[in-house]
Write a protein that holds these residues in place. Structure first.
Motif, PDB file in Angstrom:
ATOM      1  N   ARG A   1      44.639 -12.340  16.041  1.00  0.00           N
ATOM      2  CA  ARG A   1      44.782 -11.201  16.962  1.00  0.00           C
ATOM      3  C   ARG A   1      45.033  -9.900  16.215  1.00  0.00           C
ATOM      4  O   ARG A   1      44.825  -8.817  16.761  1.00  0.00           O
ATOM      5  CB  ARG A   1      45.906 -11.475  17.956  1.00  0.00           C
ATOM      6  CG  ARG A   1      45.551 -12.559  18.977  1.00  0.00           C
ATOM      7  CD  ARG A   1      46.601 -12.695  20.065  1.00  0.00           C
ATOM      8  NE  ARG A   1      46.156 -13.628  21.105  1.00  0.00           N
ATOM      9  CZ  ARG A   1      46.570 -14.886  21.207  1.00  0.00           C
ATOM     10  NH1 ARG A   1      47.455 -15.367  20.330  1.00  0.00           N
ATOM     11  NH2 ARG A   1      46.097 -15.661  22.169  1.00  0.00           N
TER      12      ARG A   1
ATOM     13  N   ALA B   1      36.852 -14.617  20.328  1.00  0.00           N
ATOM     14  CA  ALA B   1      37.331 -13.483  19.542  1.00  0.00           C
ATOM     15  C   ALA B   1      36.174 -12.554  19.222  1.00  0.00           C
ATOM     16  O   ALA B   1      35.051 -13.009  18.964  1.00  0.00           O
ATOM     17  CB  ALA B   1      37.999 -13.958  18.253  1.00  0.00           C
TER      18      ALA B   1
ATOM     19  N   SER C   1      40.037  -8.959  18.913  1.00  0.00           N
ATOM     20  CA  SER C   1      40.493  -9.162  20.284  1.00  0.00           C
ATOM     21  C   SER C   1      40.272 -10.626  20.626  1.00  0.00           C
ATOM     22  O   SER C   1      39.158 -11.140  20.464  1.00  0.00           O
ATOM     23  CB  SER C   1      39.706  -8.276  21.248  1.00  0.00           C
ATOM     24  OG  SER C   1      39.994  -6.912  21.007  1.00  0.00           O
ATOM     25  N   VAL C   2      41.313 -11.304  21.100  1.00  0.00           N
ATOM     26  CA  VAL C   2      41.270 -12.748  21.304  1.00  0.00           C
ATOM     27  C   VAL C   2      41.640 -13.070  22.748  1.00  0.00           C
ATOM     28  O   VAL C   2      42.647 -12.572  23.268  1.00  0.00           O
ATOM     29  CB  VAL C   2      42.230 -13.469  20.341  1.00  0.00           C
ATOM     30  CG1 VAL C   2      42.148 -14.988  20.544  1.00  0.00           C
ATOM     31  CG2 VAL C   2      41.917 -13.108  18.892  1.00  0.00           C
TER      32      VAL C   2
ATOM     33  N   LYS D   1      48.113 -15.564  15.872  1.00  0.00           N
ATOM     34  CA  LYS D   1      48.704 -14.231  15.697  1.00  0.00           C
ATOM     35  C   LYS D   1      47.963 -13.453  14.625  1.00  0.00           C
ATOM     36  O   LYS D   1      47.673 -12.251  14.787  1.00  0.00           O
ATOM     37  CB  LYS D   1      50.185 -14.364  15.337  1.00  0.00           C
ATOM     38  CG  LYS D   1      50.899 -13.026  15.212  1.00  0.00           C
ATOM     39  CD  LYS D   1      52.386 -13.216  14.928  1.00  0.00           C
ATOM     40  CE  LYS D   1      53.093 -11.865  14.803  1.00  0.00           C
ATOM     41  NZ  LYS D   1      54.548 -12.044  14.527  1.00  0.00           N
TER      42      LYS D   1
END
Length: 232
Positions: A202, A223, A206-207, A199
């Motif tokens: 992110r 990522a 961008s994951v 979390k």
């Protein structure tokens, strides 16, 4: 340093961790690694996440030739060694080596460097050794020794474990990344804190999950900065 949980036991997995060596076959090379659980603990054994990420790289969807690569929390060095071997390209010509080879920086904390260096030197052909550099990196502390945003790929296997290191790991990833950098993290999701790190990741990148090995229960996440989503 690559840190993962370990519980004492008499099973096959425990015996493998306590073995003085481990042998793998990647990039048409046999890789024989020293292990030393008693002296260095989790940093000196091979974990499934590293093996899975090596296999993923070997699939050939990622071209490491003439790319700048850094591995975080390298431990035994398996992943960095394989990245160096794969970076030479499928059509290896000695005269082109210095133009086409990947540049791989293999990092860990100071206590693991001598052990890491010995594995790297023992498993790379002499002509490839200049392409791999073992270097100290404690997340969040040694960043000035590295060029910011200079790496095409950042690799990490089972480095998401200690919650107190999450902020420093994120700081390190942000420092090393440019807009073009691709981060590949291989991990087994064991605890709620692992989800917490994803979390947090992110929130900065961008994951995307790009691979899952069900036999070893290992996920690989890609990522990149912002909304960047390049194909390999």
């Amino acid at each position: 340093m690559a840190l993962v949980p370990y519980e004492e036991g008499a099973g096959w997995g425990a015996r493998q961790l306590h073995s003085p060596s481990a042998t793998y076959r990647f990039a048409s090379h046999t890789i024989r690694l020293k292990q030393d659980w008693r002296r260095l603990g989790v940093a000196a054994v091979v974990w499934d996440a590293a093996v899975v990420l090596c296999a993923y790289l070997e699939m050939g969807g990622i071209d490491l030739r003439d790319r700048s690569v850094i591995e975080l929390g390298a431990g035994t060095g398996l992943l960095g060694i394989v990245a160096t071997l794969l970076g030479k390209g499928f059509f290896f010509v000695y005269i082109l080596l210095y133009r086409l080879g990947a540049h791989v920086t293999i990092t860990d904390r100071a206590a693991a460097l001598e052990f890491l260096e010995s594995n790297v030197q023992a498993n790379l052909p002499s002509e490839l050794r200049p392409r791999a550099v073992v270097k100290e990196l404690t997340w969040g502390k040694d960043l000035g020794n590295f060029p910011p945003g200079a790496f095409d790929f950042i690799l990490g296997a089972d480095i998401v474990y200690l919650e107190e290191t999450f902020a420093e790991l994120l700081q390190t990833l942000e420092y090393l990344c440019s807009e073009r950098t691709v981060i590949l993290l291989s991990c087994r999701i064991r605890y709620e804190r692992d989800h917490k790190f994803l979390k947090m990741l992110r929130g900065r990148f961008s994951v995307y999950e790009v691979h899952y090995d069900s036999s070893k229960d290992v996920h690989i996440y890609k990522a990149q900065r912002g909304s960047h989503k390049d194909d390999f």
